[in-house]
Design a protein around this motif. Structure first.
Motif, PDB file in Angstrom:
ATOM      1  N   ASP A  78      42.024  -7.165   9.810  1.00  0.00           N
ATOM      2  CA  ASP A  78      41.022  -8.230   9.743  1.00  0.00           C
ATOM      3  C   ASP A  78      39.609  -7.705   9.968  1.00  0.00           C
ATOM      4  O   ASP A  78      38.645  -8.310   9.500  1.00  0.00           O
ATOM      5  CB  ASP A  78      41.329  -9.307  10.794  1.00  0.00           C
ATOM      6  CG  ASP A  78      42.690  -9.921  10.571  1.00  0.00           C
ATOM      7  OD1 ASP A  78      42.890 -10.562   9.527  1.00  0.00           O
ATOM      8  OD2 ASP A  78      43.570  -9.735  11.434  1.00  0.00           O
ATOM      9  N   VAL A  79      39.494  -6.600  10.686  1.00  0.00           N
ATOM     10  CA  VAL A  79      38.199  -5.971  10.949  1.00  0.00           C
ATOM     11  C   VAL A  79      38.372  -4.463  10.837  1.00  0.00           C
ATOM     12  O   VAL A  79      39.346  -3.902  11.343  1.00  0.00           O
ATOM     13  CB  VAL A  79      37.668  -6.320  12.361  1.00  0.00           C
ATOM     14  CG1 VAL A  79      36.354  -5.593  12.630  1.00  0.00           C
ATOM     15  CG2 VAL A  79      37.485  -7.819  12.521  1.00  0.00           C
ATOM     16  N   ILE A  80      37.433  -3.812  10.184  1.00  0.00           N
ATOM     17  CA  ILE A  80      37.407  -2.351  10.108  1.00  0.00           C
ATOM     18  C   ILE A  80      36.007  -1.892  10.497  1.00  0.00           C
ATOM     19  O   ILE A  80      35.014  -2.425   9.998  1.00  0.00           O
ATOM     20  CB  ILE A  80      37.728  -1.843   8.691  1.00  0.00           C
ATOM     21  CG1 ILE A  80      39.139  -2.280   8.271  1.00  0.00           C
ATOM     22  CG2 ILE A  80      37.608  -0.319   8.618  1.00  0.00           C
ATOM     23  CD1 ILE A  80      39.439  -2.004   6.796  1.00  0.00           C
ATOM     24  N   THR A  81      35.929  -0.916  11.392  1.00  0.00           N
ATOM     25  CA  THR A  81      34.633  -0.370  11.794  1.00  0.00           C
ATOM     26  C   THR A  81      34.609   1.141  11.546  1.00  0.00           C
ATOM     27  O   THR A  81      35.637   1.802  11.569  1.00  0.00           O
ATOM     28  CB  THR A  81      34.338  -0.622  13.279  1.00  0.00           C
ATOM     29  OG1 THR A  81      35.235   0.169  14.079  1.00  0.00           O
ATOM     30  CG2 THR A  81      34.494  -2.096  13.632  1.00  0.00           C
ATOM     31  N   TYR A  82      33.404   1.649  11.306  1.00  0.00           N
ATOM     32  CA  TYR A  82      33.246   3.098  11.181  1.00  0.00           C
ATOM     33  C   TYR A  82      31.776   3.466  11.265  1.00  0.00           C
ATOM     34  O   TYR A  82      30.910   2.589  11.345  1.00  0.00           O
ATOM     35  CB  TYR A  82      33.851   3.608   9.868  1.00  0.00           C
ATOM     36  CG  TYR A  82      33.140   3.184   8.595  1.00  0.00           C
ATOM     37  CD1 TYR A  82      32.191   4.012   7.985  1.00  0.00           C
ATOM     38  CD2 TYR A  82      33.444   1.964   7.972  1.00  0.00           C
ATOM     39  CE1 TYR A  82      31.552   3.635   6.807  1.00  0.00           C
ATOM     40  CE2 TYR A  82      32.814   1.584   6.797  1.00  0.00           C
ATOM     41  CZ  TYR A  82      31.861   2.426   6.214  1.00  0.00           C
ATOM     42  OH  TYR A  82      31.237   2.046   5.060  1.00  0.00           O
ATOM     43  N   SER A  83      31.502   4.762  11.260  1.00  0.00           N
ATOM     44  CA  SER A  83      30.125   5.254  11.263  1.00  0.00           C
ATOM     45  C   SER A  83      29.911   6.152  10.048  1.00  0.00           C
ATOM     46  O   SER A  83      30.864   6.628   9.433  1.00  0.00           O
ATOM     47  CB  SER A  83      29.812   6.022  12.547  1.00  0.00           C
ATOM     48  OG  SER A  83      30.616   7.187  12.638  1.00  0.00           O
ATOM     49  N   TRP A  84      28.661   6.408   9.738  1.00  0.00           N
ATOM     50  CA  TRP A  84      28.330   7.212   8.557  1.00  0.00           C
ATOM     51  C   TRP A  84      28.609   8.694   8.752  1.00  0.00           C
ATOM     52  O   TRP A  84      28.708   9.447   7.780  1.00  0.00           O
ATOM     53  CB  TRP A  84      26.844   7.035   8.219  1.00  0.00           C
ATOM     54  CG  TRP A  84      26.469   5.640   7.852  1.00  0.00           C
ATOM     55  CD1 TRP A  84      27.313   4.616   7.527  1.00  0.00           C
ATOM     56  CD2 TRP A  84      25.143   5.104   7.774  1.00  0.00           C
ATOM     57  NE1 TRP A  84      26.597   3.479   7.246  1.00  0.00           N
ATOM     58  CE2 TRP A  84      25.257   3.750   7.393  1.00  0.00           C
ATOM     59  CE3 TRP A  84      23.873   5.636   7.983  1.00  0.00           C
ATOM     60  CZ2 TRP A  84      24.153   2.925   7.213  1.00  0.00           C
ATOM     61  CZ3 TRP A  84      22.768   4.811   7.807  1.00  0.00           C
ATOM     62  CH2 TRP A  84      22.906   3.481   7.429  1.00  0.00           C
ATOM     63  N   GLN A  85      28.697   9.129  10.013  1.00  0.00           N
ATOM     64  CA  GLN A  85      28.678  10.567  10.301  1.00  0.00           C
ATOM     65  C   GLN A  85      30.058  11.214  10.418  1.00  0.00           C
ATOM     66  O   GLN A  85      30.205  12.242  11.036  1.00  0.00           O
ATOM     67  CB  GLN A  85      27.888  10.806  11.598  1.00  0.00           C
ATOM     68  CG  GLN A  85      28.284   9.903  12.759  1.00  0.00           C
ATOM     69  CD  GLN A  85      29.052  10.599  13.853  1.00  0.00           C
ATOM     70  OE1 GLN A  85      29.431  11.753  13.735  1.00  0.00           O
ATOM     71  NE2 GLN A  85      29.287   9.895  14.936  1.00  0.00           N
TER      72      GLN A  85
END
Length: 388
Positions: A198-205
């Motif tokens: 339902d939710v996915i998080t991440y960073s660019w690096q």
């Protein structure tokens, strides 16, 4: 026997070095051919983040992300502050509370989500439980997690433990709670089952080799429903707010940002997405990371002294690949890492400070397999040198 061992000829020092010795697990190496001059030419430096060109650039970032990740049509994407940490905390503070919550982690970064749930949100009434491991390199007992009736915050891939979820079979098809997935070192390198999340998080690096500082939140319709039907008991800091007047803040998912952003970093992210498409999009990125990890797997198979931190092959990460060195002391392992650094062969491949002594070699898509191949003889050489 001792005389022969003492006087055995030492291994010849390799001569060919990786073109790029950056094997850090974050921030990760820039893609082959990356140019700061290219970014500088197109970055909207010195402009207001509210001006039309800047808003267009932000909108392009979220729409291109949605397309390249092949997210379901009804999912939404936002750029947020404070890297993946800010993205996860934003969702925890905004969405948790109406149900019990299970926090599932296998290394130190995921442990932070448990600490904040237990030490902060619990004080305002959150019912939370912890599912973790005894040792680095292990996966929690996922089938004991209540994915049917409770919310779940979990890490798909342990950046510092070399462990990933092998599949989503443990997630209930008829779940009632939310599945909040920290995918920062998994996304773009591993297939994710969107229908189970339902939710996915991440960073660019991480896998894309972007700049640090900013994070991404991808949410499905069930997460939107939660945001519009639930008001947490605790106060929500401005930087974590995802709603206005009880409704989803749609502007946030159309390129509007809560805090001022670095347009250098944004332009670099857009460059990462353009590069990703040149590799064949999501499938190309995943294939490249898997091929990189296969280089190390082939090498490890013939080196008894090099052992995977994760013993279960199905659960081994193909991004942050972690090894222990069975026949060397912690001091010798540290010397090995420093030796490779001093030779400009491999930077930042030490294991995480709370993990067992060993090596952690990034195999995300911005790494070139040719550089990994050139690293391998140096591992043999350094392994021998530190024993002398």
């Amino acid at each position: 026997i001792f005389f022969r061992k003492l006087n055995r000829p030492s291994m010849e020092k390799p001569t060919e070095k990786p073109q790029c010795p950056n094997f850090s697990s974050g921030p990760t190496t820039k893609r082959h051919g990356w140019s700061a001059a290219k970014i500088e030419k197109t970055a909207l430096l010195g402009r207001s983040h509210r001006c039309a060109p800047c808003k267009d650039a932000l909108l392009k970032a979220v729409t291109d992300t949605h397309r390249i990740l092949k997210l379901p049509e009804d999912w939404k994407v936002a750029v947020v502050a404070a890297s993946d940490t800010g993205a996860v905390e934003m969702c925890m503070w905004s969405m948790l509370g109406p149900r019990g919550c299970d926090i599932v982690h296998m290394e130190n970064f995921g442990q932070v989500w448990w600490h904040d749930a237990d030490q902060q949100l619990r004080k305002s009434g959150l019912d939370c439980r912890e599912f973790t491991v005894e040792n680095y390199g292990e996966l929690p007992k996922l089938h004991e997690v209540d994915t049917k009736t409770r919310d779940v915050v979990f890490t798909w891939n342990g950046t510092t433990s070399g462990v990933k979820c092998p599949n989503a079979d443990w997630i209930a098809d008829d779940r009632e709670g939310l599945m909040i997935c920290d995918a920062t070192s998994a996304i773009f390198a591993m297939p994710l089952p969107y229908e189970k999340l339902d939710v996915i998080t991440y960073s660019w690096q991480k896998v894309l080799g972007g700049e640090a500082s900013h994070g991404m939140v991808c949410i499905g319709p069930r997460a939107v429903e939660r945001l519009e039907s639930w008001t947490p008991e605790w106060p929500i800091p401005k930087i974590f707010r995802m709603t206005k007047n009880g409704k989803l803040d749609e502007a946030l998912f159309q390129g509007f940002i809560i805090n001022t952003i670095s347009f250098w970093c944004l332009e670099d992210y857009l460059d990462c997405l353009e590069w990703a498409e040149s590799l064949g999009g999501l499938e190309g990125l995943i294939a490249k990371s898997e091929a990189n990890a296969a280089v190390l797997a082939k090498y490890q198979a013939t080196r008894p002294w090099l052992e995977y931190l994760c013993k279960d092959e199905a659960c081994r990460s193909n991004t942050g690949v972690c090894f222990t060195i069975a026949d060397r002391t912690p001091d010798q392992v540290a010397k090995m890492v420093k030796l490779l650094d001093s030779e400009n062969v491999a930077y930042d491949i030490n294991s995480y400070r709370t993990a067992p002594p060993g090596l952690r070699i990034w195999c995300g898509s911005s790494v070139e397999a040719a550089d990994l191949e050139k690293l391998l003889p140096w591992l043999d050489w350094a392994h021998e040198q530190v024993a002398m």
